[in-house]
Each structure stands twice: as structure tokens, then as C-alpha cells.
Design a protein around this motif. Sequence first.
Motif, short mmCIF file in Angstrom:
data_model
loop_
_atom_site.label_atom_id
_atom_site.label_comp_id
_atom_site.label_asym_id
_atom_site.label_seq_id
_atom_site.Cartn_x
_atom_site.Cartn_y
_atom_site.Cartn_z
N ALA A 299 0.77 -1.21 -0.04
CA ALA A 299 -0.06 -0.03 0.20
C ALA A 299 0.76 1.12 -0.17
N GLU A 302 2.07 1.91 -3.32
CA GLU A 302 0.93 2.39 -4.31
C GLU A 302 0.60 4.00 -3.82
N PHE A 303 0.69 4.14 -2.41
CA PHE A 303 0.46 5.50 -1.85
C PHE A 303 1.46 6.55 -2.69
N VAL A 325 -9.25 8.82 -3.69
CA VAL A 325 -8.46 7.44 -3.79
C VAL A 325 -9.02 6.95 -5.28
N GLN A 329 -6.46 6.60 -8.41
CA GLN A 329 -6.11 5.47 -8.70
C GLN A 329 -6.48 5.31 -10.63
N GLY A 528 -3.21 -1.28 -6.72
CA GLY A 528 -4.10 -0.76 -5.88
C GLY A 528 -4.98 -1.98 -4.98
N THR A 531 -3.81 -1.25 -1.38
CA THR A 531 -4.61 -0.19 -0.98
C THR A 531 -5.96 -0.74 -0.51
N THR A 534 -5.81 -2.64 2.71
CA THR A 534 -5.73 -1.79 3.98
C THR A 534 -6.94 -0.96 4.23
N GLN A 535 -7.66 -0.46 3.24
CA GLN A 535 -9.29 -0.12 3.54
C GLN A 535 -10.09 -1.36 3.97
N THR A 568 -5.08 2.94 7.18
CA THR A 568 -4.89 3.40 5.80
C THR A 568 -3.82 4.70 5.80
#
Length: 672
Positions: A299, A302-303, A325, A329, A528, A531, A534-535, A568
Motif C-alpha cells: 500500500a 501505491e500511495f 482515492v 487510482q 491498488g 490499498t 488496507t481499506q 490506511t
Amino acid sequence: MTTLFAASAFSQDSASQPTIWSTKPDVGGFEKIENDRLAAAQKAIDQVVAVKESRTIENTLAPYDEALHQLGSAQYFAALMQQVHPDATFRDHATEMVRKASALATELSLNHEVYNALSALEVANADAATRYYVQRQLLEFRLAGVDKDQATRDRLKKLQDQLTEEQSMFDRNISDGQKTVLVNSVSELDGLPQDYIDHHKPETDGKIRITTNYPDVLPALKFAKNDDLRRRLYQAFQTRAYPKNLEVLKQMMQTRYQIAQLLGYKSWADYNAADKMIVAGAKIGDFIQQVDAASKPIAKREFAMLLEQQRKLNPNATQVGDYSVQYLQEQVRRASYNFDSQTVRPYFPFNNVKKGILDTASNLFHLEFRQEPNVPSWDPAVETWGVYDHGKMIGRFYLDMHPRPGKYSHAEMAPVLDGIRGKQLPEAILVCNFPAPTADDPGLMEYGDVVTFFHEFGHLMHWILASQQWAGVSGITMESDFVEAPSQMLEEWMRSPQVLASFAHHYKTGEPIPAELVERMNRASAFGRGTWATQQVYYTAVSYDLYKASPQATDPDAIAQQDIRRYTLFTATPGTHMYTSFSHLAGYSSAYYTYLWDKVIAEDFFMQFDQENLLAGDTPMRYRRVVLEPGGTMSANDLVKNFLGRPQNMTAFEHWMGEEFSEQPGAKQTGQ
């Protein structure tokens, strides 16, 4: 007894079972159906209690199972009408019937005489499925508090009835809580697909109205260039049912805590885990930390890419708002992977997708689907389909696929009838909110919509294929933290070039989706996943943290803020209250971890299939026989071990999350 749910023996070789709406009931007819079912359930319960001689399968388990069958039918139908009937008054009556059916279910779960009757059953010579059924039912009775004193049982019944009412209210507030965001000019819709803009013309006051319904809000969050529009829409979406559901949630938390305390558990999370695969509440916390550790490094990579994209819009940016987000993305996928998700939408007109998913499931599970014409229903758009295995009808399903006012606003598979071998065909329904095709609009779907369709159809197949001798172990009746594994696994068929080429045809030219576009789509869709994980950890943590301690010391807003920061990498939008429209807090309560838990299992399952041809070999039918067909006749832990040859592990899930950053993206090997 009404013919609508007639359960007398019939030939399963023909479509002789009446459809759900065959009597076209008005409110009075609906309530008669429900009351007849509940009366039949009570009669069967009385029959169990009245036995004087030695307890046998025939004189005790058979009428007990009949009670569950009748009660289940009443609960399914009432809950469905609460969610889909177009008339608000009818929905109100359905809500009342949900309460009435749930009250009888609670009463049964606390019926000491029925518990004693099942306890006295001699099952040593019964088949394994029957032995497991009785063992499981006795556990559920004890978890309901049946072995407590009369005063405690009375208190538990009152609390369970109260909880049913609170859950119904929580769901209804979300369904009725649609909001609208006003847009001043078409220019504010810049970036959105043309068909979306065409559907959102300015009204007489010059304003454009965007609702928080999924077909409105999801494309806007993904494609709209206007930052303020996305922020306002996200805020509206995350405040549906606020402040109403803040109070309802607090009531639910308190009610559940009191139930857990009366049954000797420290918290609702501990109590709720006792009949699950995971077994103990503390293991949910351990699982959250395990997935957090596995997903956070991916993540973070990706962040960094999302933040870099954000800085193209705002060079001084140091953070990414949660409302941005999806948009960022999409921009990264365009910039870094040469993939614009709007380019695949023309290949996903609704009717093509529907046919493609039915054909895929037909090939995968060796079934045939036949639409039943001219079947009455509560809405003209509802379709009815029969399911056939080697020419023999084995089930039926309904499709209610497009939004309308007052309808359940998410996507789900809902049971309609249990499958009882030789007695009743299983029935289920998909309730979704996909774009509706019209004479001049093909109803183009988003990539994510198609994935959702696959997901829900996975649930549907599980329900239809798991008919059993007993209603109580038919369908999806194993531990509830397994229920998402088959549906999440079927999502992976969306990535198969072979499967997509069979149905993803351009709505204008009829040409199949190019293999090169599928390759780019799969590469971009792998971006993603860290991500996403984590969400999901964030939602899972909110679900667990709300229910793991005394509600007196629990502030939903504080927990939501604390968990988004902890799990997150995004900044929460001020003024949002996500928990008020997080419908799983009513149903799943502390067990939202199920989605991640089952994603781990689903990826492990998926790796057993031939990755070059997902429909090839004996794995599809072995999966059908070993995982889906047993229903609740054994523990889900055994279903997993029987298919994999071992318990599940994180290896396939970690590979899936990190595929975008692997040296050979998309390359997988079949694992046994």
C-alpha cells in the motif's frame, strides 16, 4: 396452506414449484403467506415437544427441521419484500413481518423442551451429515442461552427481539437515506462518460442532481475532474442515515453487549466468534494485524504513486484525501499502465454481461439456465430463471438488477427457499443496482460492476448447488465466516481473457474485447490491491473495535477516525460518519473480517485451477462437489482442507496483493 411456498413432494424434473410471486399478493395476501408459514413452524415445534416415546430422527429431528424450513421461508420472504417492494407501505408491513418471524426464531432458540428433545436424540448410527447437524444445532441453542434459567431466557428473548428491530431500522434508514448533490453546470461533470452526462440533464431550475445511488456516485468518484464535486458527493455518501443511525448503532451495540454478558462472554465480538471458523474474538484482532503487516508495504508503494499523481494537480500536496482515492487510482492507471477504464465500458453492456456470466457459470459448473417467461413479479424488470443439471431442474433464481426508489441500494444474493432434496427446490435472488438498458442506451457497466456481478453470482451458485436432506444444513449454512469465499473466488474469472472474449463485445460493432486491452486491464487492475486490503482492514477494525468492549466507553466517530489513521494512508474527509451507512454493522456486526478472511481462502482456492484455462480439467467439478455441494453438512474448516489438502494460508493472497510489483506481472502457476 398457501400455494406460493407449497412444500409438498413434487417432481424435480419439471418446473412445477410455484414461483415466488405466483399469487400476486397484495399486503393482505403477503401477510397470510407469512402467517401460514409461521403457523406451520409452530405446529412442527409443538409436534417435537409432544413426543412421549423414545426420541428418534423421524419423530424429533424431522419435525424440528420442518420448523426451520417453514420459519426460514417466512424470514426470507419478509426480508426480501422489505428490501425490494416498490411500495413503501408494503415495505412497512414486511418490516413488521421480519420482526414477527424473528421473534418466533428467537423463541425457538430459547425453547428448553426442544433443546432437551434434540439432546436426547440417539444419532450414533445416523449418517455423518445428520450427526453434524444435531451437534451444530445444540451448540447454537447453547449460544442462544437455552440452558440458562427462565428469567435469563426471558431477558434474552426480549433483547433478541429488540435487536431485530434495531437491525431492521438501521437497514431501512440507509435505504431511505438517499441524498442529492446539486451541480450548477454541465462543465462540473467534466471527465465523466458521455452517457452519464446524457442521463443527468439540468432540470427546470438549471441544476443537475446527482444522487448517492451507486450508478450515480461511483462513476463520479472515479472520473469527475472537479475536486469539489467529488468531495461533496463523498461526504453525502458517507453521511447517509446520519444522524439517525448513530443512535440506532449505539442501541445495537448496547443490546448486543447485554446479550453477550448474559451468556458469559466478555464482549459481543467474543460471543459472536464462538460458532465461526475463527472461534475467538481475540483472533480477529490477530488477523487484522497479520493482514495489516502483509498489505502495508504494498500500500505504501501505491500511495507514493497516488501522491505523485496528486502533485500534478497540487504541487505542494503531502497527503491524499479518502474521497480522491478512486479518482487518483484511475489517473495512475491511465498514466502508468496506459489503461483508461472508460475504454472497456463499451464492451460491458448490461445484457451482454448478464449472458456472459450465466454462460461462464454454466460451463464452469456444468449447468443449464433457462429463463421462465411471463412470470409475475413485484416489478416488471425482475427475471425468473430455472437451473438444470443434465435436463433435471435443480433450482430457480430471480434477477432484480436495477435501482428504483426505496430499494436496497447495494448488491446482494438473498435466499428465497431452502433446497430440501425430494421436497423443495432451492431458490435465491440477486438484488443489484446496475445501469438499466433501454431502447437507446445499452446500460454500459463499470469494470467494478462486472466484478460485483460475478461475486454475487458466486453466492447464488453456492446456494443453488447445496441442497440437502435437511433444511437446516442446506445452502450457505456452514460457519458464516466462510460465506464470502466462493463469491470472491468467482471474481477472478473476470480476469480471464478466454472468459472475457466470450461475452465482452463492443455494443456498437459487436467485436470482442481485444486480448491486448484485457492484458492492460489486468495489469492496471492489479494496481491498488494493497490499498484495497488496507481499506478492508480499516472497515474490519471498525467492525471489531465497536463490538470488542463495553459500548459505554465506545465512541463510533472516535473509532472511525482512529482506525482510518492507523490502518490506511489517507486523510479522512471532515464531516463524514461512514459507520451510519456501513450496513454490515447490523448484519455482520463484529464479523466484517469475513471478507478478508475469505479473500485469503478464495485466492488459495483459485490457485488450484489451471491458470491458462480456468474451465479446464477436473478442478471445476471437484470444487463444485467438494466445496459447494456439501452446504452446512460439515465444518467449513473441513471443506477447505478437503479441497486444498491442508488448511488455508496467506501465500496466495500475498502473491495476489503484490502481483502488480512482481517481476512477471500476471504470471501464476497452478498450485496443488
